[in-house]
Each structure stands twice: as C-alpha cells, then as structure tokens.
Design an enzyme around this catalytic site. Structure first.
Site, short mmCIF file in Angstrom:
data_model
loop_
_atom_site.label_atom_id
_atom_site.label_comp_id
_atom_site.label_asym_id
_atom_site.label_seq_id
_atom_site.Cartn_x
_atom_site.Cartn_y
_atom_site.Cartn_z
N ASP A 203 7.24 3.89 5.25
CA ASP A 203 6.00 4.68 5.18
C ASP A 203 5.25 4.58 6.51
O ASP A 203 4.77 5.58 7.05
CB ASP A 203 5.13 4.18 4.01
CG ASP A 203 3.80 4.90 3.93
OD1 ASP A 203 3.76 6.02 3.41
OD2 ASP A 203 2.80 4.35 4.44
N LYS A 207 4.40 7.59 9.45
CA LYS A 207 3.10 7.83 10.09
C LYS A 207 3.20 7.63 11.61
O LYS A 207 2.58 8.37 12.38
CB LYS A 207 2.06 6.90 9.48
CG LYS A 207 1.82 7.18 8.00
CD LYS A 207 1.03 6.05 7.36
CE LYS A 207 0.84 6.27 5.87
NZ LYS A 207 0.36 5.06 5.18
#
Ligand code: HSE
Length: 439
Positions: A203, A207
């Site tokens: 995750d 980003k």
C-alpha cells in the site's frame, strides 16, 4: 453562483463514500459559497441496494449500476470510491471517455495502470483528480503539483501507511504484539479489507509510485521497486533501536540522483533517529518530508487514513473539478510531461545499516563477521549485544552491528559469506538507517 447546479455522481458508499456524502450535505452552503458555484449529488451507485446504511440518504438517489452515472448526460463529475482495480478501471475509463472529470482515491489502480489512465485523460481532455490516493487528509498532491511547482524535487521521505504506523507505534509504546496491534487497526477501520497490503508495504509502495510520478513527471514502473513490510519487526529490534538512539518506521524514500539521472525508490522498515520529526509521527498519522531545490525542506503531517480525513481530500478534488468545469480546456489535472526515469536497482542504493545476527557464543565470531565485511570494504560504526536476559538461549546472543553507509549489493554478498559460518544464523535481521543528513 451558477444558475444550474453542477451534478455529481458518487460511486461507492462505503466508509469514505459515506464520509463524502455526509460532508457534501453538512457543509453544502459553505462549499457553494467558497467556490461560488452550486452543486448537488444526483445519483449514488452502491453494490447492494438492500444493505442497511448508517447515513440518511434518499433511496431514490441510489442505483446498483454505476453505468447509470456515466451514461447520464446531466452528471458532470464522477467520484469513484468503489475500490479494487477491475470495476474501478472500467468505471473510470468509461467516465473519461464520456468526457466527465473523475475524482478517485484509488491508489492501487493509479500505481498499476496510471500510465493508461493519464493517456486516456489527455486524449479525452477529461481530468483525473486523486488527492485522496496518498496521505489521507494531507494535501500532498496539490502541494506537489501546485504549491511546489517551481521545485526540482531532490528527495521525498515519508510515512504513508497509517495501519503499519499504528502497529509499529503500538508495539513500541504499549509493548503489544504485532497481532494485537493489527487487530486494533482493523477494528478502527484503518486497515484495508486485505490488511496484507498494509503490512507488506505494498500500500505504501502504491502511494510512493504516485508521489514519484508527480515529482518526476510521469508514471513509474511498479515492478521495479524494492518493497519490504513490517511483518518481521520484533520487540527485540525496538529495544536495540532505543538503546542506539533510533526508532523504527515503515519509510518510503524517493530520491533523484543527479549524476546518474537514476531514481531511487524504496519502501522498508528503517531506523530513524529519535530526534527527527518523522520518528515522532505516531498512530495512524502520516508525514511526508519533501525537499525541493528552491523551497528547501518541508514536511506535511496529518491523518493518513479514515473516513473524514479521506473525505476531506476527495471533496477538495470535487471542488477543484467544479472550478475546472468553467474552463475545461485549461483543467488543473495531472499531465505527464517527461520520459520515465531509469530506476536505481536496490543493490546500488547506499545507506548505513543495522544488522542483528543470532550467534553462538564462541571465540572468533565477531572477528569472522568483521573480516567478511572488511573484504567488501564495509566498516562497522558500533557493536552491541543482547539487551535482555536470554536464559532460554544461554548459548546464543543477539549481536548487533551498525554499519557505515554501503551499497546494499555489497552487504548482501558479505551476509551470504557470513551465513556460511556454523556459529552464525543464516538469516540476520537487516534494517536501513536513514539519517537524513545527505547533502
Ligand atoms: N490502509 C491505508 C493506510 C488507508 O493504512 O494508510 C489509507 O490509504
């Protein structure tokens, strides 16, 4: 004020979608006054019409087919909050083809298929906004694309996964186990449906790819980055970190090397000096330090996950999209403007290191390790050993070395050689040390 209100189609009424809908209702007048335009939510697409909801919404607004939103000629702006990378891809591409601006927080989709989506956005002249894709409520996307526009970005370093930061903070402060801390993060709604993406670093990597794209002008190949998660962080490493003046954070580092032109991009749990601002970012909070050649060092801090912070970012984009609707030919969405930079292989990246070996208490062990490191030109800056009673392993010790900065490839080779010694565990624990004192 515009005479005809702009019409919004919202796809997804989960945690963030609910926060967006509630806030658009609650702060409706304030938002209209600030943008000097009127708007209304015309339709809301949900997966299951029968599901009880904890938000007051007129059932007549609901549909279980997101295509209704895209095909409705009256809907001006689409908000995609259905998540995943399959339906969301179809929805976004259909909306862009219908020349509708799209607001999304879908970091996985942008990281994996951003190249295609931005090409389509350019072809259709329909902008794609994605403030909610990184850092929750922190306005990092607008900051990079607008406020810091004159800067060559020299380095971005940050904590951009709230769940793993929550887990590491809880392990450090409350002494709870990794599993207990993960359950608490799930109960609070920070973790993804599949929390493995949070704890394995993917995750944060999604980003980081988005930040790198903004800082360096084009989508970056998601397969080329080194990603490590927090699953192997133990209380023992926290004890050593404290003793040595550090804490442990899941850190994203993005750096442009001017000489080689290569881009360094990595995600891994790292030692951070206790006095650094990033070491003091705890719980679900995120922080992103951006160093530009003109502005110098900046740091952005805020809640990186959760219903309202993420809704705040989504609505910021919706208002931007509304303003851009006045001059669609000059929209403020992202335009790729350069070729993809070459990524630096992990082996070439240079930092100091913390290495913890489990060794048998035999004469010559330290000498053997030091000799193998010396063969690769790697210097030792500190040595310490077991910080706690290890009665059950009376014959073994945790031996910790801090190493001067060296290329990961060299250290990997040295560790392979060291692993051949009988009295030394083959799988030492290794963390990078980020001192943030690079020139
Ligand atoms: N699961 C994510 C996090 C949510 O923990 O940061 C926000 O992207």
């Amino acid at each position: 004020m515009t005479a005809k209100p702009l019409q919004i189609g919202l796809a997804g009424l989960g945690t963030v979608g609910t926060g967006v809908y509630e806030t658009l209702c609650r702060n409706h007048e304030l938002l209209e006054a600030r943008v000097q335009m009127s708007f209304e939510v015309k339709r809301v697409a949900v997966r299951d019409l029968g599901r009880p909801r904890d938000v007051a919404i007129d059932p007549a607004l609901l549909t279980d087919d997101w295509r209704t939103l895209v095909e409705d000629p009256d809907i001006d702006i689409i908000i995609e909050l259905i998540g995943g990378v399959t339906d969301a891809y179809e929805l976004i591409t259909a909306a862009l083809r219908a020349h509708k601006p799209v607001v999304t927080g879908n970091k996985a989709l942008l990281a994996e298929r951003g190249g295609e989506l931005f090409r389509l956005s350019a072809e259709t002249e329909a902008p794609l906004y994605f403030e909610a894709s990184c850092g929750g409520g922190i306005p990092i996307i607008q900051s990079l694309t607008a406020s810091l526009i004159c800067n060559n970005v020299e380095r971005i370093a940050g904590i951009i996964n709230g769940t793993s930061n929550y887990i590491l903070s809880a392990m450090e402060r409350k002494g709870v186990s990794y599993e207990e801390a993960l359950s608490a993060a799930r109960r609070k709604g920070y973790a993804e449906a599949d929390p493995s993406l949070d704890v394995n670093g993917r995750d944060a990597a999604h980003k980081a790819l988005i930040l790198a794209m903004l800082a360096y002008g084009t989508p970056v190949d998601p397969r080329a980055i080194a990603v490590y998660g927090i699953e192997r962080v133990t209380p023992v490493d926290f004890q050593f970190a404290h003793r040595l003046g550090y804490t442990i954070k899941l850190l994203v580092v993005i750096k442009h090397h001017e000489g080689s032109g290569k881009l360094e991009l990595r995600v891994q749990p790292s030692f951070v000096p206790k006095e650094h601002l990033l070491a003091n970012v705890n719980g679900v909070f995120n922080a992103i330090a951006v160093r530009g050649d003109i502005v110098g060092e900046t740091i952005f801090y805020g809640r990186g996950a959760g219903k309202n912070p993420t809704a705040s970012a989504v609505i910021g984009d919706v208002m931007l999209a509304m303003r851009d609707c006045r001059h669609p030919e000059h929209h403020s969405g992202f335009h790729p403007y350069t070729q993809a930079p070459e990524l630096m292989p992990a082996e070439e990246t240079v930092t100091p290191y913390y290495v913890r070996f489990l060794v048998q208490d035999r004469p010559g062990v330290i000498a053997a390790i030091a000799a193998e490191l010396a063969k690769k030109g790697i210097g030792i800056s500190a040595i310490t050993s077991t910080p706690h009673g290890e009665e059950e392993q009376a014959d073994s010790n945790d031996l910790v070395l801090l190493l001067h900065a060296c290329a990961w490839g060299k250290l990997k080779q040295a560790l392979r050689e060291i692993g051949n010694y009988d009295s030394i565990d083959r799988h030492p624990v290794v963390f990078r040390i980020e001192n943030f004192n690079e020139s």
